[in-house]
Design a protein around this motif. Structure first.
Motif, PDB file in Angstrom:
ATOM      1  N   SER A 144       5.890   8.827 -15.855  1.00 30.20           N
ATOM      2  CA  SER A 144       5.672   7.412 -15.525  1.00 30.20           C
ATOM      3  C   SER A 144       6.958   6.623 -15.678  1.00 30.20           C
ATOM      4  O   SER A 144       7.294   5.793 -14.827  1.00 30.20           O
ATOM      5  N   LEU A 145       7.672   6.860 -16.763  1.00 30.69           N
ATOM      6  CA  LEU A 145       8.939   6.165 -16.993  1.00 30.69           C
ATOM      7  C   LEU A 145       9.910   6.394 -15.842  1.00 30.69           C
ATOM      8  O   LEU A 145      10.485   5.445 -15.306  1.00 30.69           O
ATOM      9  N   ILE A 146      10.093   7.643 -15.469  1.00 31.64           N
ATOM     10  CA  ILE A 146      11.058   7.992 -14.421  1.00 31.64           C
ATOM     11  C   ILE A 146      10.614   7.457 -13.062  1.00 31.64           C
ATOM     12  O   ILE A 146      11.406   6.845 -12.343  1.00 31.64           O
ATOM     13  N   VAL A 147       9.360   7.669 -12.716  1.00 33.80           N
ATOM     14  CA  VAL A 147       8.861   7.240 -11.405  1.00 33.80           C
ATOM     15  C   VAL A 147       8.953   5.723 -11.260  1.00 33.80           C
ATOM     16  O   VAL A 147       9.454   5.212 -10.254  1.00 33.80           O
ATOM     17  N   LEU A 148       8.482   5.001 -12.276  1.00 37.77           N
ATOM     18  CA  LEU A 148       8.485   3.540 -12.171  1.00 37.77           C
ATOM     19  C   LEU A 148       9.904   2.969 -12.176  1.00 37.77           C
ATOM     20  O   LEU A 148      10.210   2.056 -11.421  1.00 37.77           O
ATOM     21  N   ARG A 149      10.765   3.518 -13.013  1.00 35.23           N
ATOM     22  CA  ARG A 149      12.114   2.957 -13.136  1.00 35.23           C
ATOM     23  C   ARG A 149      13.004   3.320 -11.947  1.00 35.23           C
ATOM     24  O   ARG A 149      13.691   2.476 -11.395  1.00 35.23           O
ATOM     25  N   GLN A 189       0.803  -1.214   0.000  1.00 34.36           N
ATOM     26  CA  GLN A 189       0.000   0.000   0.000  1.00 34.36           C
ATOM     27  C   GLN A 189       0.844   1.277   0.000  1.00 34.36           C
ATOM     28  O   GLN A 189       0.477   2.271  -0.635  1.00 34.36           O
ATOM     29  N   ASN A 190       1.988   1.267   0.657  1.00 36.64           N
ATOM     30  CA  ASN A 190       2.838   2.465   0.676  1.00 36.64           C
ATOM     31  C   ASN A 190       3.398   2.777  -0.711  1.00 36.64           C
ATOM     32  O   ASN A 190       3.452   3.933  -1.121  1.00 36.64           O
ATOM     33  N   ALA A 191       3.813   1.751  -1.435  1.00 37.41           N
ATOM     34  CA  ALA A 191       4.331   1.954  -2.795  1.00 37.41           C
ATOM     35  C   ALA A 191       3.229   2.477  -3.712  1.00 37.41           C
ATOM     36  O   ALA A 191       3.471   3.380  -4.526  1.00 37.41           O
ATOM     37  N   HIS A 192       2.041   1.957  -3.556  1.00 38.97           N
ATOM     38  CA  HIS A 192       0.929   2.405  -4.399  1.00 38.97           C
ATOM     39  C   HIS A 192       0.599   3.865  -4.114  1.00 38.97           C
ATOM     40  O   HIS A 192       0.374   4.656  -5.032  1.00 38.97           O
ATOM     41  N   TYR A 193       0.601   4.217  -2.848  1.00 34.28           N
ATOM     42  CA  TYR A 193       0.345   5.605  -2.472  1.00 34.28           C
ATOM     43  C   TYR A 193       1.430   6.526  -3.034  1.00 34.28           C
ATOM     44  O   TYR A 193       1.141   7.603  -3.557  1.00 34.28           O
ATOM     45  N   ARG A 194       2.695   6.092  -2.933  1.00 38.97           N
ATOM     46  CA  ARG A 194       3.815   6.900  -3.433  1.00 38.97           C
ATOM     47  C   ARG A 194       3.662   7.185  -4.926  1.00 38.97           C
ATOM     48  O   ARG A 194       3.901   8.310  -5.382  1.00 38.97           O
ATOM     49  N   TYR A 245       0.801   9.615  -5.398  1.00 42.12           N
ATOM     50  CA  TYR A 245       1.199  10.922  -4.882  1.00 42.12           C
ATOM     51  C   TYR A 245       2.157  11.627  -5.850  1.00 42.12           C
ATOM     52  O   TYR A 245       2.106  12.847  -6.002  1.00 42.12           O
ATOM     53  N   SER A 246       3.009  10.857  -6.513  1.00 38.11           N
ATOM     54  CA  SER A 246       3.949  11.469  -7.452  1.00 38.11           C
ATOM     55  C   SER A 246       3.219  12.135  -8.615  1.00 38.11           C
ATOM     56  O   SER A 246       3.734  13.073  -9.219  1.00 38.11           O
ATOM     57  N   TYR A 247       2.026  11.686  -8.914  1.00 44.36           N
ATOM     58  CA  TYR A 247       1.216  12.307  -9.964  1.00 44.36           C
ATOM     59  C   TYR A 247       0.334  13.422  -9.416  1.00 44.36           C
ATOM     60  O   TYR A 247       0.193  14.465 -10.030  1.00 44.36           O
ATOM     61  N   MET A 248      -0.285  13.183  -8.282  1.00 39.75           N
ATOM     62  CA  MET A 248      -1.322  14.074  -7.779  1.00 39.75           C
ATOM     63  C   MET A 248      -0.787  15.280  -7.011  1.00 39.75           C
ATOM     64  O   MET A 248      -1.397  16.324  -6.993  1.00 39.75           O
ATOM     65  N   LYS A 249       0.306  15.108  -6.304  1.00 43.09           N
ATOM     66  CA  LYS A 249       0.923  16.167  -5.505  1.00 43.09           C
ATOM     67  C   LYS A 249       0.080  16.600  -4.315  1.00 43.09           C
ATOM     68  O   LYS A 249       0.320  17.641  -3.735  1.00 43.09           O
ATOM     69  N   ASP A 264      11.053  20.265  -9.984  1.00 43.63           N
ATOM     70  CA  ASP A 264      10.518  21.141 -11.027  1.00 43.63           C
ATOM     71  C   ASP A 264      10.652  20.494 -12.398  1.00 43.63           C
ATOM     72  O   ASP A 264       9.735  20.563 -13.225  1.00 43.63           O
ATOM     73  N   ALA A 265      11.790  19.872 -12.651  1.00 46.01           N
ATOM     74  CA  ALA A 265      12.010  19.212 -13.940  1.00 46.01           C
ATOM     75  C   ALA A 265      11.047  18.042 -14.119  1.00 46.01           C
ATOM     76  O   ALA A 265      10.516  17.830 -15.218  1.00 46.01           O
ATOM     77  N   LEU A 266      10.806  17.284 -13.066  1.00 51.07           N
ATOM     78  CA  LEU A 266       9.852  16.173 -13.149  1.00 51.07           C
ATOM     79  C   LEU A 266       8.444  16.680 -13.445  1.00 51.07           C
ATOM     80  O   LEU A 266       7.713  16.072 -14.220  1.00 51.07           O
ATOM     81  N   ASP A 267       8.078  17.787 -12.833  1.00 52.76           N
ATOM     82  CA  ASP A 267       6.750  18.351 -13.074  1.00 52.76           C
ATOM     83  C   ASP A 267       6.586  18.857 -14.501  1.00 52.76           C
ATOM     84  O   ASP A 267       5.468  18.939 -15.001  1.00 52.76           O
ATOM     85  N   ALA A 268       7.691  19.177 -15.155  1.00 49.40           N
ATOM     86  CA  ALA A 268       7.635  19.669 -16.532  1.00 49.40           C
ATOM     87  C   ALA A 268       7.458  18.537 -17.545  1.00 49.40           C
ATOM     88  O   ALA A 268       7.170  18.794 -18.716  1.00 49.40           O
ATOM     89  N   LEU A 269       7.614  17.295 -17.107  1.00 50.05           N
ATOM     90  CA  LEU A 269       7.484  16.150 -18.018  1.00 50.05           C
ATOM     91  C   LEU A 269       6.024  15.857 -18.320  1.00 50.05           C
ATOM     92  O   LEU A 269       5.134  16.184 -17.545  1.00 50.05           O
ATOM     93  N   THR A 270       5.795  15.182 -19.453  1.00 49.70           N
ATOM     94  CA  THR A 270       4.447  14.709 -19.765  1.00 49.70           C
ATOM     95  C   THR A 270       4.121  13.566 -18.808  1.00 49.70           C
ATOM     96  O   THR A 270       5.036  12.963 -18.230  1.00 49.70           O
ATOM     97  N   PRO A 271       2.852  13.229 -18.641  1.00 48.39           N
ATOM     98  CA  PRO A 271       2.507  12.105 -17.756  1.00 48.39           C
ATOM     99  C   PRO A 271       3.209  10.796 -18.140  1.00 48.39           C
ATOM    100  O   PRO A 271       3.654  10.054 -17.260  1.00 48.39           O
ATOM    101  N   ASN A 272       3.355  10.516 -19.418  1.00 49.08           N
ATOM    102  CA  ASN A 272       4.026   9.279 -19.834  1.00 49.08           C
ATOM    103  C   ASN A 272       5.524   9.310 -19.514  1.00 49.08           C
ATOM    104  O   ASN A 272       6.087   8.307 -19.074  1.00 49.08           O
TER     105      ASN A 272
END
Length: 163
Positions: free
Chosen positions: A118-123, A18-23, A26-30, A107-115
Motif C-alpha cells: 500500500s505504501l509503495i503503490v499509493l506513494r 475510475q481508472n486510478a481506482h481500478y489501477r 488491480y495492483s492488489y488483485m492481479k 516480484d519484489a512488490l508481490d513479496a511485500l505485505t499488503p501494508n
C-alpha cells in the motif's frame, strides 16, 4: 452541505477517477475480475458511509482508504488465492533484458505485505503525497515515512538479490 450535494460530488469524483481506482485495486488483485469487484464493493461502501465524509476536501484520501482496506480484506479472506488470466501471465514472461528488471520489481512488490505494498503503490504509482498516504493508511506522517523508508530498503535488498 446537504447529503444530496455531497452525494453528487462523490459520484463525480468516482467517475472522473475510475481508472486510478481500478489501477489500485488491480495492483492488489492481479486480475481484472477481482479488481472490478473490489472497485464496485468500495463504491458501495463509500456511498453507504457517505455521512462519515466530514470534509469534501478529504474525499480522495477517504475513498482511497476504503479501496485499500477493501482490497486487503479480500486478500485476507482468500489467502493468496489469485487467478491469473492470460494477459497477466504474458506480463510475467520477460521478452527482453530491459523487461527483466521490471519483472524483478514486480516480484519484489508481490513479496511485500499488503501494508508495505500500500505504501509503495499509493506513494509512487498513484503519486500521493506522504501526508495523503499516511491519512489513507490511518497512520501519522512520521510513522508512514519510517515504514516507507524501511519498505524501500527491503525492496532494494530483494531486487539486489535477484541480480
Amino acid at each position: 452541505m446537504t447529503k444530496n450535494e455531497k452525494f453528487e460530488l462523490v459520484e463525480r469524483f468516482l467517475i472522473e477517477n475510475q481508472n486510478a481506482h481500478y489501477r489500485i485495486a488491480y495492483s492488489y488483485m492481479k486480475n481484472k475480475e477481482n479488481a472490478l469487484d473490489i472497485v464496485q464493493d468500495s463504491i458501495l461502501k463509500a456511498l453507504k458511509s457517505i455521512d462519515s465524509l466530514d470534509e469534501v476536501k478529504y474525499m480522495k484520501t477517504w475513498f482511497y482508504r476504503i479501496l485499500v482496506n477493501t482490497s486487503i480484506d479480500f486478500i485476507r479472506k482468500h489467502q493468496r488465492m489469485t487467478v491469473m488470466d492470460g494477459e497477466i501471465l504474458d506480463g510475467y514472461l520477460p521478452k527482453s533484458e530491459d523487461e527483466q528488471s521490471d519483472m524483478d520489481l514486480l516480484d519484489a512488490l508481490d513479496a511485500l505485505t499488503p501494508n508495505e505494498k500500500s505504501l509503495i503503490v499509493l506513494r509512487f504509482f498513484e503519486d500521493l503525497k506522504i501526508e495523503e498516504v499516511a491519512t489513507v493508511l490511518g497512520e501519522n506522517v512520521n510513522t508512514a515515512k519510517t515504514k516507507l523508508y524501511r519498505t524501500l530498503k527491503k525492496l532494494r535488498l530483494e531486487i539486489g538479490e535477484g541480480i
